[in-house]
Design a protein around this motif. Structure first.
Motif, PDB file in Angstrom:
ATOM      1  N   GLY A   1       0.829  -1.211   0.000  1.00  0.00           N
ATOM      2  CA  GLY A   1       0.000   0.000   0.000  1.00  0.00           C
ATOM      3  C   GLY A   1       0.861   1.258   0.000  1.00  0.00           C
ATOM      4  N   VAL A   2       1.897   1.258   0.819  1.00  0.00           N
ATOM      5  CA  VAL A   2       2.786   2.429   0.880  1.00  0.00           C
ATOM      6  C   VAL A   2       3.501   2.611  -0.460  1.00  0.00           C
ATOM      7  CG1 VAL A   2       4.831   3.402   1.985  1.00  0.00           C
ATOM      8  CG2 VAL A   2       3.083   2.275   3.380  1.00  0.00           C
ATOM      9  N   VAL A   3       3.969   1.491  -1.036  1.00  0.00           N
ATOM     10  CA  VAL A   3       4.666   1.577  -2.319  1.00  0.00           C
ATOM     11  C   VAL A   3       3.730   2.162  -3.381  1.00  0.00           C
ATOM     12  CG1 VAL A   3       5.707   0.217  -4.180  1.00  0.00           C
ATOM     13  CG2 VAL A   3       6.315  -0.267  -1.804  1.00  0.00           C
ATOM     14  N   ALA A   4       2.458   1.752  -3.332  1.00  0.00           N
ATOM     15  CA  ALA A   4       1.483   2.279  -4.298  1.00  0.00           C
ATOM     16  C   ALA A   4       1.295   3.780  -4.116  1.00  0.00           C
ATOM     17  CB  ALA A   4       0.154   1.539  -4.149  1.00  0.00           C
ATOM     18  N   GLU A   5       1.217   4.218  -2.860  1.00  0.00           N
ATOM     19  CA  GLU A   5       1.058   5.664  -2.632  1.00  0.00           C
ATOM     20  C   GLU A   5       2.303   6.431  -3.109  1.00  0.00           C
ATOM     21  OE1 GLU A   5      -0.058   7.036   1.315  1.00  0.00           O
ATOM     22  OE2 GLU A   5       0.560   9.086   0.810  1.00  0.00           O
ATOM     23  N   LEU A   6       3.471   5.879  -2.802  1.00  0.00           N
ATOM     24  CA  LEU A   6       4.711   6.538  -3.228  1.00  0.00           C
ATOM     25  C   LEU A   6       4.774   6.616  -4.759  1.00  0.00           C
ATOM     26  CD1 LEU A   6       7.237   4.895  -0.726  1.00  0.00           C
ATOM     27  CD2 LEU A   6       6.529   7.293  -0.761  1.00  0.00           C
ATOM     28  N   ALA A   7       4.306   5.549  -5.405  1.00  0.00           N
ATOM     29  CA  ALA A   7       4.347   5.520  -6.878  1.00  0.00           C
ATOM     30  C   ALA A   7       3.439   6.601  -7.464  1.00  0.00           C
ATOM     31  CB  ALA A   7       3.931   4.148  -7.381  1.00  0.00           C
ATOM     32  N   SER A   8       2.410   6.983  -6.705  1.00  0.00           N
ATOM     33  CA  SER A   8       1.481   7.995  -7.215  1.00  0.00           C
ATOM     34  C   SER A   8       2.009   9.410  -7.006  1.00  0.00           C
ATOM     35  CB  SER A   8       0.122   7.846  -6.515  1.00  0.00           C
ATOM     36  OG  SER A   8       0.220   8.317  -5.176  1.00  0.00           O
ATOM     37  N   LEU A   9       3.059   9.551  -6.222  1.00  0.00           N
ATOM     38  CA  LEU A   9       3.589  10.895  -5.956  1.00  0.00           C
ATOM     39  C   LEU A   9       4.611  11.255  -7.034  1.00  0.00           C
ATOM     40  CD1 LEU A   9       4.181  10.646  -2.080  1.00  0.00           C
ATOM     41  CD2 LEU A   9       2.304  11.809  -3.248  1.00  0.00           C
ATOM     42  N   PRO A  10       4.405  12.370  -7.735  1.00  0.00           N
ATOM     43  CA  PRO A  10       5.316  12.720  -8.827  1.00  0.00           C
ATOM     44  C   PRO A  10       6.719  13.085  -8.343  1.00  0.00           C
ATOM     45  CG  PRO A  10       3.725  14.485  -8.452  1.00  0.00           C
ATOM     46  CD  PRO A  10       3.306  13.347  -7.577  1.00  0.00           C
ATOM     47  N   ASN A  11       6.841  13.423  -7.064  1.00  0.00           N
ATOM     48  CA  ASN A  11       8.148  13.839  -6.537  1.00  0.00           C
ATOM     49  C   ASN A  11       8.943  12.673  -5.976  1.00  0.00           C
ATOM     50  OD1 ASN A  11       5.900  13.936  -4.709  1.00  0.00           O
ATOM     51  ND2 ASN A  11       7.280  14.696  -3.131  1.00  0.00           N
ATOM     52  N   VAL A  12       8.413  11.461  -6.128  1.00  0.00           N
ATOM     53  CA  VAL A  12       9.107  10.283  -5.591  1.00  0.00           C
ATOM     54  C   VAL A  12       9.486   9.360  -6.735  1.00  0.00           C
ATOM     55  CG1 VAL A  12       8.917   8.237  -4.124  1.00  0.00           C
ATOM     56  CG2 VAL A  12       7.888  10.401  -3.396  1.00  0.00           C
ATOM     57  N   ARG A  13      10.735   8.916  -6.725  1.00  0.00           N
ATOM     58  CA  ARG A  13      11.183   7.942  -7.718  1.00  0.00           C
ATOM     59  C   ARG A  13      11.494   6.634  -7.010  1.00  0.00           C
ATOM     60  NH1 ARG A  13      14.399   8.730 -12.856  1.00  0.00           N
ATOM     61  NH2 ARG A  13      15.097   6.650 -13.413  1.00  0.00           N
ATOM     62  N   LEU A  14      10.776   5.588  -7.392  1.00  0.00           N
ATOM     63  CA  LEU A  14      10.998   4.270  -6.798  1.00  0.00           C
ATOM     64  C   LEU A  14      12.009   3.519  -7.640  1.00  0.00           C
ATOM     65  CD1 LEU A  14       7.311   3.214  -5.983  1.00  0.00           C
ATOM     66  CD2 LEU A  14       9.033   4.115  -4.405  1.00  0.00           C
ATOM     67  N   MET A  15      13.008   2.983  -6.992  1.00  0.00           N
ATOM     68  CA  MET A  15      14.040   2.242  -7.714  1.00  0.00           C
ATOM     69  C   MET A  15      14.225   0.851  -7.108  1.00  0.00           C
ATOM     70  SD  MET A  15      16.838   5.237  -8.533  1.00  0.00           S
ATOM     71  CE  MET A  15      17.589   4.333  -9.878  1.00  0.00           C
TER      72      MET A  15
END
Lengths: 94, 937
Positions: B225-239
């Motif tokens: 759930g947290v990863v999904a929210e982070l993915a929706s934030l344009p200022n966050v890059r998931l690597m």
């Protein structure tokens, strides 16, 4: 490392070429100084663990020679100046 | 039989089946599996052989700290050695083979080393292969190299591409477990530019491997759930699939993203891996903790692994490593494994608990104050022997044993700037010490906060603190409820008694015995211990075993662990492929090269090219019927000498020097004088280094009162320009002089030979007769109206000119010159003929100006003017450099022109012994007809 260029702002150190100790700026006058003085100036340098003023050249940039004050232990850079300004302050001219 | 050890649950996609092979045997797995989890699911526990003793080995862990399960991944040119099966993401069609075993991983001939283990103890190589010294290179080393080592290289070219990239962020979060997710969420919600990197392909860290809950959700679901929210934030890059490999200076981090490692072959246009350079204002290390074992006799058998990994395989991958499982623990976390496995229906036969305090697990044989002292099973675990609290021993059948000696905070990256971790008595572990990389703060288990609540809370707090330093405000949202169990641990490093070997560092085969031997031989300091035994020097950097080794040494010396100290970690965090570091800089792309203006035309002529510095130059121009380069080069030289030859000399460095002090400036940088040069003339200039050695040479022309054009050698074009800028800005800052590098601005051709003038008169608009344009003349000209420059200089000894036009007209000019030269049988010549003619003329070049030559050595001593100050003038007068008996460059003609001499050959009197005292000089350059040498008078 990042060098905070006084004109261009923070730049990656890969853009620069390193020369060495900024004491190289105190080149004696060849018409008055002899071999001893030149030898001492060219070869005898301190190798401090700590603050070190050194010459860097922004080759992949604006070609400025800079005097960078860097801590040789931590690589912290506390000051970056245009070498020309420093040289003039030292009284170098023509 | 397929996936016989697969049990329910886990984060694998059972709707899809992947086929793969290990050592040629086909198996099946699912998306979400690693190679290790899939092999374990198929009942395969034996995955490799150890480095020294060739002991059968299976995985010890479920992560990147893995020391044992190293395999060859893929086949053919894509084969990669020493791949950790525990982190290799399974894909359909994967092939892997075992390494360091012959003929097979089940029967390995070199396992004979294991029988002779008493010889192969620490320091074996140092002691055994000492004498005779000459044997080392020829006899010992080849034998050792063949026997040792793990994976092998294919020696085929890697068909994949590797990229490099640059990223910037306010906050880099390293690790996406509960602490990292909490930190990234806090900073991401505050609007900061966040990069969240995790080596795993699924973010969540231990939450994916535990049955813990956060709030009302399973830990893994909360993480998703947290990863999904982070993915929706344009200022966050998931690597994901990205390992931060090192903390470098000023907030720069290295990262390796495995872009395509989870695919059989990279998608079109995609790299296999990308090496990122991440510029961060702040960073949070949330790398969690790594479990460590307890050493006991024969603790390295396949089936014996970390207790936390045993439950990770069950919880995350739905794999029961064995059907009869025992747990050996000294801390509360071991009980979690027993509980989780039993809940999955696995038969937990005993928990052997070194602690005497605490509560007993209900419904499980829980032996307090007990320890595992031995095991059996050649290729896989069969039995374990337990010594109970009352001293009695008992051997029981077990197919898997989970061992835990506690968890080490993953402090690796905090040491990258040489900070030493400090001992925490409560945790019985090292935690980050002071003096870590500036800007890096630590959260969660990596900082010693071992509970889930501790991870969430410190992740949030550290994110708020980091952002505050950047002038950003982050909100402390209410944390979800999570376990906050205290640590309960009784130190237990190794089981005493017995005669067998207890492994500490399984990859390098370092045992408790080796540490004892190191101590006996006085290699007691941690740094000596490391080098003498190779403890922690394998590809896993001792992530699991180091602390045990230190603890054993502490016990032997009677010191505490903090008194004993610890070695520190260096980048990279995990091994990095050479191809990743190279990126696209390989083969002909190793470095960029430049093409001369006549390149296209030269290609049309079938020229042979050579790399000269940064340039690709025509070496010679073969004509039909010429089968040997000498034929082409001789023809080019002779034709030039006879009539006229043309050569592209664009690569020479060209620097425009202007200003009222230009002449005075040149007097300072050249050993000879230029301020007196007449306008419209050029002069050969000799440039020294400040130590008095020759730096460079070339001709410089005075185009106007305050305007000079300098040429440098091709090789030194960049360094001369750098040097002139230095002189201008630093040494004489008030001189009125400006520099522009014009090397690429002008296409320049040498036109040499008796008919050179006749040819040029056909195309140059101006009068260039000997009177109008005498020797060493220089000036502006036009060619059919196009502006150009003409210099009457010769590098070949013939009547010669150099003619220059703006680069874009270079191709037109070579065609024009060749066309106009037809009536003179003009030829074009390459760098070989150029070299021949300069040797014959007596010009020095790079072979002579090699940085060890003085002006005097070169026969140019008189050029150094002492009437003015110039770079190198003073020190060129040093005693050793003005020695009248020093070396001199001379021309030499062979008595027998058929004889062959090679540049670099030394001259000796006939019959003289080849020793330094008899050295009569050496050959520096040779032409086809005459040779040059430096010899002493």
């Amino acid at each position: 490392m990042i060098i905070n260029h006084p004109i261009l702002g923070p730049r990656d150190s890969q853009e620069f070429v390193y020369l060495g100790d900024a004491s190289l700026m105190t080149r004696p006058d060849g018409m008055t100084a002899g071999i001893e003085e030149f030898h001492d100036w060219l070869y005898n340098r301190d190798n401090p663990a700590g603050l070190h003023r050194e010459l860097w050249y922004h080759e992949q940039g604006d070609r400025s020679w800079l005097v960078v004050t860097r801590n040789t232990v931590t690589h912290e850079i506390t000051s970056v100046e245009l070498a020309r300004d420093v040289a003039r302050k030292m009284g170098r001219s023509k | 039989m397929s996936q016989s050890n697969r049990i329910a649950g886990g984060q694998i996609d059972r709707s899809q089946t992947f086929r793969f092979t290990f050592d040629g045997v086909p198996y099946q797995g699912h998306p979400g599996d690693t190679l290790a989890s899939a092999l374990l699911a198929n009942g395969v526990r034996l995955m490799g052989r150890s480095f020294k003793y060739h002991r059968p080995r299976g995985p010890l862990s479920a992560g990147s700290e893995e020391p044992n399960a190293l395999v060859h991944l893929r086949s053919g040119a894509r084969q990669e050695p020493n791949t950790r099966a525990t982190v290799a993401e399974l894909f359909d069609g994967l092939t892997a083979t075992s390494q360091n075993a012959w003929p097979s991983v089940k029967f390995d001939a070199l396992a004979i080393n294991d029988r002779f283990n008493s010889f192969f103890t620490a320091g074996f190589y140092y002691k055994t292969f000492m004498w005779p010294a000459a044997f080392w290179e020829k006899v010992y080393e080849p034998i050792i190299r063949r026997a040792a080592g793990l994976g092998s290289l294919t020696r085929q070219e890697d068909p994949d591409e590797y990229d490099k990239g640059f990223l910037h962020c306010d906050l880099l979060v390293i690790g996406a477990g509960p602490a990292g997710l909490s930190a990234a969420l806090t900073a991401g919600r505050a609007g900061a530019r966040v990069i969240l990197a995790d080596e795993d392909f699924r973010m969540g860290g231990r939450l994916n491997m535990e049955t813990l809950t956060i709030g009302d959700a399973a830990g893994a679901d909360w993480a998703a759930g947290v990863v999904a929210e982070l993915a929706s934030l344009p200022n966050v890059r998931l690597m994901p699939r990205t390992t931060i490999i090192g903390a470098f200076d000023h907030g720069i981090y290295g990262a390796v993203e495995r872009v395509s490692d989870h695919l059989a072959t990279p998608a079109a246009g995609k790299p296999r891996q990308t090496l990122w350079r991440i510029y961060s204002s702040r960073a949070i290390l949330a790398a969690g903790a790594i479990e460590r074992p307890i050493a006991f006799e024969n603790n390295d058998r396949p089936g014996i692994m970390m207790a936390g990994s045993l439950r990770a395989y069950a919880n995350r991958w739905g794999v029961a490593v064995g059907d009869r499982v025992a747990i050996f623990t000294n801390n509360e976390d071991g009980l979690r494994t027993a509980t989780d496995l039993r809940a999955k229906g696995v038969d937990v036969i005993a928990v052997i608990d070194a602690r005497t305090d605490g509560t007993l697990l209900p419904g499980i044989r829980h032996l307090k104050g007990a320890e595992v002292i031995d095991s059996s099973g050649r290729l896989a675990l069969k039995t374990i022997t337990i010594r109970k609290a009352d001293g009695k021993t008992e051997t029981v059948r077990a197919t898997a044993l989970g061992v835990t000696g506690g968890w080490n905070p993953n402090v690796n990256m905090t040491s990258h700037h040489r900070a030493r971790p400090v001992w925490d008595e409560g945790l019985q572990s090292f935690i980050p010490g002071d003096g870590g990389p500036p800007g890096l703060i630590v959260a969660g288990a990596a900082a010693g906060h071992m509970s889930t609540h501790g991870a969430l809370a410190t992740g949030q707090a550290q994110a708020i603190a980091a952002l505050e330093l950047l002038g950003m405000k982050a909100k402390a949202d209410t944390l979800p409820k999570a376990e906050d169990a205290p640590i309960s641990i009784t130190p237990k490093w190794y089981v005493t008694g017995g005669k067998g070997r207890s492994w500490i560092d399984p990859q390098n085969d370092v045992t408790v015995k080796d540490v004892k031997l190191a101590h006996k031989e006085n290699f007691s300091s941690v740094e000596h211990l490391k080098r003498y035994t190779t403890l922690g020097m394998a590809t896993d950097q001792g992530k699991t075993g180091n602390v045990i080794g230190l603890a054993v040494m502490a016990g032997l010396t009677g010191q505490t662990i903090p008194e004993t100290g610890t070695t520190i970690y260096r980048p990279p965090y995990t091994p990095v492929a050479m191809g990743t570091l190279a990126g696209r800089s390989r083969g002909k792309d190793f470095k960029p090269f430049r093409l001369t203006p006549s390149h296209k035309w030269a290609e049309e002529q079938g020229a042979v090219f050579v790399e000269v510095g940064m340039w690709l130059r025509a070496q010679w121009f073969p004509r039909p019927g010429e089968t040997h380069w000498r034929q082409s080069v001789d023809r080019e030289v002779l034709a030039t000498r006879k009539s006229v030859g043309i050569c592209d000399v664009t690569t020479l460095g060209k620097i425009d020097i202007q200003g009222t002090d230009a002449g005075a400036f040149l007097d300072r940088v050249y050993a000879n004088t230029f301020s007196t040069l007449a306008v419209g003339k050029c002069r050969y200039g000799l440039m020294l280094r400040e130590d008095g050695m020759v730096f460079d040479d070339g001709t410089t022309a005075r185009m106007g009162e305050a305007e000079y054009v300098m040429t440098t050698t091709t090789a030194n074009a960049v360094t001369v320009f750098r040097h002139l800028e230095y002189c201008r800005q630093v040494l004489w800052p008030d001189m009125d002089v400006q520099l522009i590098s014009t090397t690429e601005a002008w296409a320049q051709f040498s036109v040499a030979g008796p008919n050179a003038r006749k040819l040029l008169e056909k195309i140059v608009d101006q009068d260039i007769s000997d009177d109008a344009f005498p020797y060493m003349g220089a000036g502006e000209i036009t060619i059919g109206g196009t502006r150009g420059r003409l210099f009457r200089i010769s590098f070949s000894g013939e009547l010669a000119y150099e003619i220059a036009v703006p680069t874009r007209y270079g191709d037109a000019l070579i065609r024009r010159l060749m066309e106009a030269g037809q009536e003179f049988d003009a030829i074009v010549y390459g760098t070989e003929a150029l070299g021949v003619m300069r040797v014959e003329k007596g010009h020095v070049a790079g072979n002579e100006l090699n940085g060890q030559s003085t002006a005097l050595n070169m026969g140019l001593g008189k050029m150094v003017s002492k009437k003015k100050d110039s770079i190198g003038m003073v020190l060129s007068q040093r005693e050793g450099m003005v020695d009248p008996n020093g070396y001199r460059i001379v021309g030499v003609k062979p008595v027998d022109p058929k004889g062959q001499l090679t540049a670099g050959s030394h001259f000796l009197e006939i019959g003289a012994e080849p020793v330094m005292a008899n050295d009569g000089g050496w050959l520096t350059s040779k032409s086809t007809r005459r040779i040059w040498a430096a010899i002493s008078p």
